[in-house]
Design an enzyme around this catalytic site. Structure first.
Site, mmCIF file in Angstrom:
data_model
loop_
_atom_site.group_PDB
_atom_site.id
_atom_site.type_symbol
_atom_site.label_atom_id
_atom_site.label_comp_id
_atom_site.label_asym_id
_atom_site.label_seq_id
_atom_site.Cartn_x
_atom_site.Cartn_y
_atom_site.Cartn_z
ATOM 1 N N ASP A 38 0.808 -1.210 0.000
ATOM 2 C CA ASP A 38 0.000 0.000 0.000
ATOM 3 C C ASP A 38 0.846 1.267 0.000
ATOM 4 O O ASP A 38 1.437 1.628 1.026
ATOM 5 C CB ASP A 38 -0.906 -0.051 1.244
ATOM 6 C CG ASP A 38 -1.717 1.194 1.416
ATOM 7 O OD1 ASP A 38 -2.214 1.432 2.544
ATOM 8 O OD2 ASP A 38 -1.858 1.950 0.439
ATOM 9 N N ASP A 224 -2.104 5.676 -5.227
ATOM 10 C CA ASP A 224 -2.359 4.867 -4.028
ATOM 11 C C ASP A 224 -2.734 3.429 -4.365
ATOM 12 O O ASP A 224 -3.882 3.138 -4.735
ATOM 13 C CB ASP A 224 -3.485 5.531 -3.222
ATOM 14 C CG ASP A 224 -3.728 4.814 -1.910
ATOM 15 O OD1 ASP A 224 -4.619 5.253 -1.157
ATOM 16 O OD2 ASP A 224 -3.032 3.823 -1.638
#
Ligand SMILES: CCc1nc(N)nc(N)c1-c1ccc2c(c1)N(CCCOC)[C@H](c1ccccc1)CC2
Length: 338
Positions: A38, A224
């Site tokens: 992430d 992201d």
């Protein structure tokens, strides 16, 4: 480990084009966990064996048991982290973590409570933050920084491939130390990260068809890998959805599947290049008993200043544009994914 850049690729699983995760191990003997790599966060956490019995989301996932690991080091400091879509609480521990074939001694969090919504929907166990150290909770050195300090990588970069065709494996790939030519064509276009210490760039506009409708004066785009969708300021996304004839219902924006083929491209102007998504990139078409459902993978999300307002380019963008995150030069590279 691969002689080229000191690591082996980590294959990722693609769950419904909305969740991408790969396997790491923690402890000796190895305890296996599925984690999202992430770039929107910078901490590693996995569910703890000491989960509270009321945390449903914990009991449906693999849990770390420190009593079974002879390389575990006690820490115990409190920990909590918030994502756009959920909160985790727990405490810190230290143990050997193996990512992409590389072992690092890592401080991570054992989660003892996971907000049921939406972690009960998570097909992964935990999250391995690939963000910069300055966004790490409790000032913990992130995994990739620990790997860089071992000087085993050919290049201080990592790359992410998200496959958008769930029928073909691998569902994606994380490569530490380089980029994988099997998964992109053409050259990389690079953008400097906007602010030291965040995987975000300056965006010069968002167009629908040929008209620049948003961000014409410039705005921030966060790249992201931990977000499923593309998010933008709620007012902008609502106007964008109206333009393509999408209706908001309790699970997101929907369009009539009959109109999908005529939908316009949505283009993001990043670093002098245009990155277009077609309806095939931003519509999830699900055939259900009561008929086909076509979901638009955009969400309105208002991030308060000073961080916001921002656009977040998530998995559906990365699935189209293979992405290299370069810590050596503080830049992000995009190439057309295969
Ligand atoms: C990876 C951690 C994270 N990191 C960042 N930067 N942003 C967010 N939003 C998340 C996050 C937290 C929780 C969940 C999540 C994502 N999910 C998406 C995986 C995306 O995998 C690429 C799933 C989901 C299912 C249903 C509806 C909403 C979300 C499970 C729940």
């Amino acid at each position: 480990a691969d002689p080229n850049n000191g690591t082996v690729p980590t294959p990722l699983t693609n769950y419904l084009d909305t969740q991408y995760f790969g396997e790491i191990s923690i402890g000796s003997p190895a305890q296996m966990f599925n984690v999202v790599f992430d770039t929107g966060s910078a901490n590693l956490w996995v569910p703890s064996q000491r989960c509270s019995p009321f945390s449903t989301a914990c009991f449906t996932h693999n849990r770390y048991d420190s009593s079974q690991s002879h390389t575990h080091v006690e820490n115990g400091t409190g920990f909590s982290i918030n994502y756009a879509s959920g909160t985790i609480r727990g405490f810190l521990s230290e143990d050997v973590v193996v990512v992409g074939g590389l072992p690092v001694v890592q401080v991570f969090a054992e989660a003892t409570s996971l907000s049921a919504m939406p972690f009960i929907f998570a097909k992964f166990d935990g999250v391995l933050g690939m963000g910069y150290p300055n966004v790490a909770i409790d000032g913990i050195t992130p995994v990739f920084d620990r790997i860089m300090s071992q000087h085993v990588l050919k290049e201080e970069v990592f790359s992410i491939y998200y496959n958008r065709d769930p029928k073909h494996s691998p569902g994606g790939e994380l490569l530490l130390g380089g980029s994988d030519p099997n998964y992109y064509i053409g050259n990389f276009n690079y953008l400097e990260t906007r602010e030291m210490g965040k995987w975000e760039v300056t965006m010069k506009g968002v167009s629908v068809g040929v008209e620049t409708m948003f961000c014409a004066e410039g705005c921030t785009a966060v790249i992201d890998t931990g977000s499923s969708y593309i998010t933008g300021p709620a007012s902008s996304v609502s106007r964008l959805m109206k333009t393509i004839g999408a209706q908001l219902d309790e699970t997101g924006y929907k369009v009539n599947c009959d109109t999908v083929k005529m939908l316009p491209s949505v283009t993001f102007q990043l670093g002098g290049q245009e990155y277009s998504l077609t309806h095939e990139d931003y519509i999830i078409w699900q055939s259900q008993i009561e008929g086909d459902v076509c979901t638009v993978t955009f969400r309105g999300l208002d991030v308060p200043p000073p961080t916001g307002p921002i656009w977040i380019l998530g998995a559906n963008f990365i699935a189209r544009y293979y992405t290299e995150f370069d810590r050596r030069n503080n830049r992000i590279g995009f190439a057309t994914a295969v």
